[in-house]
Each structure stands twice: as C-alpha cells, then as structure tokens.
Design a protein around this motif. Structure first.
Motif, PDB file in Angstrom:
ATOM      1  N   GLU A  97      -8.560 -17.335  28.726  1.00 51.07           N
ATOM      2  CA  GLU A  97      -7.426 -17.438  29.261  1.00 51.07           C
ATOM      3  C   GLU A  97      -6.219 -17.062  28.103  1.00 51.07           C
ATOM      4  O   GLU A  97      -5.199 -16.424  28.265  1.00 51.07           O
ATOM      5  CB  GLU A  97      -6.922 -18.578  29.774  1.00 51.07           C
ATOM      6  CG  GLU A  97      -7.890 -18.928  31.105  1.00 51.07           C
ATOM      7  CD  GLU A  97      -7.486 -20.201  31.751  1.00 51.07           C
ATOM      8  OE1 GLU A  97      -6.480 -21.130  31.041  1.00 51.07           O
ATOM      9  OE2 GLU A  97      -8.284 -20.885  32.714  1.00 51.07           O
ATOM     10  N   LEU A 100      -5.796 -13.466  27.440  1.00 54.87           N
ATOM     11  CA  LEU A 100      -5.051 -12.642  28.502  1.00 54.87           C
ATOM     12  C   LEU A 100      -3.582 -12.840  28.158  1.00 54.87           C
ATOM     13  O   LEU A 100      -2.612 -12.029  28.367  1.00 54.87           O
ATOM     14  CB  LEU A 100      -5.284 -13.292  30.034  1.00 54.87           C
ATOM     15  CG  LEU A 100      -6.466 -12.488  30.781  1.00 54.87           C
ATOM     16  CD1 LEU A 100      -7.721 -12.488  30.240  1.00 54.87           C
ATOM     17  CD2 LEU A 100      -6.581 -12.945  32.167  1.00 54.87           C
ATOM     18  N   LEU A 101      -3.163 -13.895  27.586  1.00 59.03           N
ATOM     19  CA  LEU A 101      -1.866 -14.523  27.286  1.00 59.03           C
ATOM     20  C   LEU A 101      -1.530 -13.727  25.724  1.00 59.03           C
ATOM     21  O   LEU A 101      -0.263 -14.030  25.324  1.00 59.03           O
ATOM     22  CB  LEU A 101      -1.553 -15.927  27.217  1.00 59.03           C
ATOM     23  CG  LEU A 101      -1.960 -16.630  28.427  1.00 59.03           C
ATOM     24  CD1 LEU A 101      -1.880 -18.218  28.464  1.00 59.03           C
ATOM     25  CD2 LEU A 101      -0.801 -16.110  29.773  1.00 59.03           C
ATOM     26  N   SER A 229     -10.919  -5.378  31.221  1.00 54.64           N
ATOM     27  CA  SER A 229      -9.673  -5.892  31.345  1.00 54.64           C
ATOM     28  C   SER A 229      -8.986  -6.348  32.616  1.00 54.64           C
ATOM     29  O   SER A 229      -8.505  -7.374  33.041  1.00 54.64           O
ATOM     30  CB  SER A 229      -8.601  -5.256  30.387  1.00 54.64           C
ATOM     31  OG  SER A 229      -9.217  -5.109  28.922  1.00 54.64           O
ATOM     32  N   ALA A 230      -9.053  -5.184  33.316  1.00 52.54           N
ATOM     33  CA  ALA A 230      -8.668  -5.544  34.951  1.00 52.54           C
ATOM     34  C   ALA A 230      -9.745  -6.604  35.511  1.00 52.54           C
ATOM     35  O   ALA A 230      -9.093  -7.447  36.403  1.00 52.54           O
ATOM     36  CB  ALA A 230      -8.592  -4.106  35.469  1.00 52.54           C
ATOM     37  N   ARG A 233      -8.859  -9.930  34.401  1.00 49.69           N
ATOM     38  CA  ARG A 233      -7.336 -10.432  35.091  1.00 49.69           C
ATOM     39  C   ARG A 233      -7.658 -11.011  36.535  1.00 49.69           C
ATOM     40  O   ARG A 233      -7.248 -11.986  36.950  1.00 49.69           O
ATOM     41  CB  ARG A 233      -6.356  -9.454  35.075  1.00 49.69           C
ATOM     42  CG  ARG A 233      -6.101  -9.189  33.373  1.00 49.69           C
ATOM     43  CD  ARG A 233      -4.496  -8.367  33.425  1.00 49.69           C
ATOM     44  NE  ARG A 233      -4.060  -8.351  32.408  1.00 49.69           N
ATOM     45  CZ  ARG A 233      -4.473  -7.417  31.486  1.00 49.69           C
ATOM     46  NH1 ARG A 233      -5.028  -6.267  31.493  1.00 49.69           N
ATOM     47  NH2 ARG A 233      -3.568  -7.561  30.075  1.00 49.69           N
ATOM     48  N   VAL A 234      -8.485 -10.138  37.225  1.00 48.26           N
ATOM     49  CA  VAL A 234      -8.788 -10.111  38.563  1.00 48.26           C
ATOM     50  C   VAL A 234      -9.699 -11.814  38.721  1.00 48.26           C
ATOM     51  O   VAL A 234      -9.392 -12.508  39.667  1.00 48.26           O
ATOM     52  CB  VAL A 234      -9.572  -9.240  39.327  1.00 48.26           C
ATOM     53  CG1 VAL A 234     -10.113  -9.805  40.673  1.00 48.26           C
ATOM     54  CG2 VAL A 234      -8.898  -8.115  39.340  1.00 48.26           C
ATOM     55  N   SER A 235     -10.619 -12.133  37.921  1.00 45.54           N
ATOM     56  CA  SER A 235     -11.279 -13.371  37.850  1.00 45.54           C
ATOM     57  C   SER A 235     -10.644 -14.487  37.500  1.00 45.54           C
ATOM     58  O   SER A 235     -11.057 -15.426  37.913  1.00 45.54           O
ATOM     59  CB  SER A 235     -12.612 -13.016  37.021  1.00 45.54           C
ATOM     60  OG  SER A 235     -13.649 -11.782  37.373  1.00 45.54           O
ATOM     61  N   LEU A 236      -9.677 -14.154  36.539  1.00 42.66           N
ATOM     62  CA  LEU A 236      -8.933 -15.495  36.076  1.00 42.66           C
ATOM     63  C   LEU A 236      -7.586 -15.712  37.002  1.00 42.66           C
ATOM     64  O   LEU A 236      -6.993 -16.705  36.643  1.00 42.66           O
ATOM     65  CB  LEU A 236      -8.669 -15.536  34.569  1.00 42.66           C
ATOM     66  CG  LEU A 236     -10.012 -15.357  33.720  1.00 42.66           C
ATOM     67  CD1 LEU A 236      -9.526 -15.112  32.196  1.00 42.66           C
ATOM     68  CD2 LEU A 236     -10.837 -16.677  33.942  1.00 42.66           C
ATOM     69  N   SER A 237      -7.216 -14.660  37.731  1.00 39.42           N
ATOM     70  CA  SER A 237      -6.016 -14.878  38.552  1.00 39.42           C
ATOM     71  C   SER A 237      -6.253 -16.118  39.701  1.00 39.42           C
ATOM     72  O   SER A 237      -7.219 -16.345  40.201  1.00 39.42           O
ATOM     73  CB  SER A 237      -5.690 -13.678  39.258  1.00 39.42           C
ATOM     74  OG  SER A 237      -6.728 -13.258  40.103  1.00 39.42           O
TER      75      SER A 237
END
Length: 237
Positions: A97, A100-101, A229-230, A233-237
């Motif tokens: 996480e 991603l930030l 990367s996409a 982002r989908v898995s952690l959204s």
C-alpha cells in the motif's frame, strides 16, 4: 517561499533512481536472509529434471530428444512456484500500500521488484542448466543456445507472472487462478525457447528464435510493469 518548499521536498524525497536501487537492495537482502525459502524453486527445478531419466529411459538418444523441453518446462514450473514471493509478503505487512502511495512511478518500482525476483530465482537456474543438460545428454552445440534462451525467456516469465500475481495477491487461495491466468501466456516463450535449443543441437540457425524471444522481452519490459501496476491498484482498491 514556493522555491524553498520545493527544495525541501527535493531533499526529503529521494530520486526515483535512488528509490529503485534501494528497493532492489532491500529485496535482495531479504532474500539472502530467507535463503531456505528461495532454495525451493531451484531444488524443484533440479529434482524435476533429474527424475525424467528415471521415468522415461536412461538411453542417451531418448533423453537428447526431450532434453530441451524438459529443461524449459522445469524452469517454467519453478518460476510459477516462486511467484508467491513477488508481492505476497509486501501485501501482508502493508508495504504494498505504501508503494501505491509513493511519489515514485509504480511501474518502475514493480520493475525493480521483478528484477530482484529474477536475480534470486531465475539466475541460479540458468547457472545449473548446463549441468542438467549434461545429465540429459544435451547436444554439445546447444549449451550456449540453452543459456541464451533462458537468459532472454526467464525475465519474460517473471514479468508476465507479476501481472497474474498483481491480480491475485489479495486472494487467500489464488494459486490455481494464478496458474490459469498466466500459463497460456507462458506458452510462446516455452515453444520458442525449447525449439531454439533443439534447432541448435541439430546445427540449424537459431537467430530467428532468439530474435523473437528478445522482442518478447522488450515488449514485456515495456508493458508488463504498467499492467502489473494497474492490477495491484485493482486488487488493493
């Protein structure tokens, strides 16, 4: 004041290149500290190749025919076995996480982690491949081609595997789904890698096979980190 704030942020935040190098160093250090876990893919690779003479035939001609395919299939499965090491630990401790930030481009961070994964998992297999080739009576003229195909093909396997791992990292039992997602994408690498070694053993030109693997590698380096990367982002959204 705006210039001062900008300079302070520049000092506080490392450059992207420094961050990528630090991430690779971190992953390699963690891999060294957990050497027992990282030996599993290499041992799997060696054991699978070593069992084929017992299961098929110890005759040299028979083993020569299947040697390229056996080595490549074993390398593919060993890579698949090791994909859980790519993002799983970072997901469980929350590091993913933070990636991603991070102000740094996520595709470059993904590429750094994939490169570290390749160094730890695939590079030892490439080193052991000629020894296993002798065990399977691989043709003398095919050894350099074997090393070249593994050097070009195994990074593609890691990069493609990163996409599947990014999609399934949040699932508790995502191993089967991961295999179903990425095994079809592994097939071209397997075909051209094995046939190149086979053609080299027969004395044929393999430049076309190597060029195709090189093109796949460039394509994977360009697109796979973006797709991973996409997926993250989908898995952690």
């Amino acid at each position: 004041m705006p210039s001062t704030d900008t300079s302070l942020r520049t000092v506080a935040e490392p450059s992207t290149l420094v961050a990528v190098r630090a991430l690779m160093r971190r992953d390699l250090t963690l891999a060294y500290r957990h050497r027992s876990e990282l030996l599993n893919p290499l041992l799997f690779f060696v054991i699978v190749v070593s069992l084929f003479p017992l299961g098929i035939s110890p005759e040299a001609k028979t083993l020569q025919m299947v040697a390229p395919g056996v080595i490549w299939v074993a390398a593919l499965l060993a890579n698949l076995l090791s994909l859980d090491l790519l993002f799983r630990t970072d997901f469980e401790d929350g590091t993913l996480e933070r990636f991603l930030l991070s102000p740094h481009p996520l595709p470059l961070l993904v590429l750094a982690k994939t490169a570290a994964h390749w160094i730890v998992v695939a590079l030892p297999m490439i080193v052991f491949a000629p020894v296993l080739g002798q065990l399977l009576f691989l043709q003398p003229g095919a050894y350099w081609t074997l090393l070249a195909t593994l050097a070009l093909g195994t990074p593609v396997l890691s990069l493609i595997g990163g996409i599947g791992m990014g999609l399934t990292v949040g699932l508790r039992r995502g191993g089967v789904l991961l295999s179903l997602l990425i095994l079809p994408l592994y097939v071209p690498v397997l075909i051209f890698g094995a046939t190149a070694v086979d053609a080299a053993g027969a004395g044929l030109d393999v430049s076309g096979h190597l060029s195709f693997l090189g093109a796949l590698l460039l394509l994977a380096i360009t697109l796979a980190p973006l797709a991973t990367s996409a997926a993250l982002r989908v898995s952690l959204s």
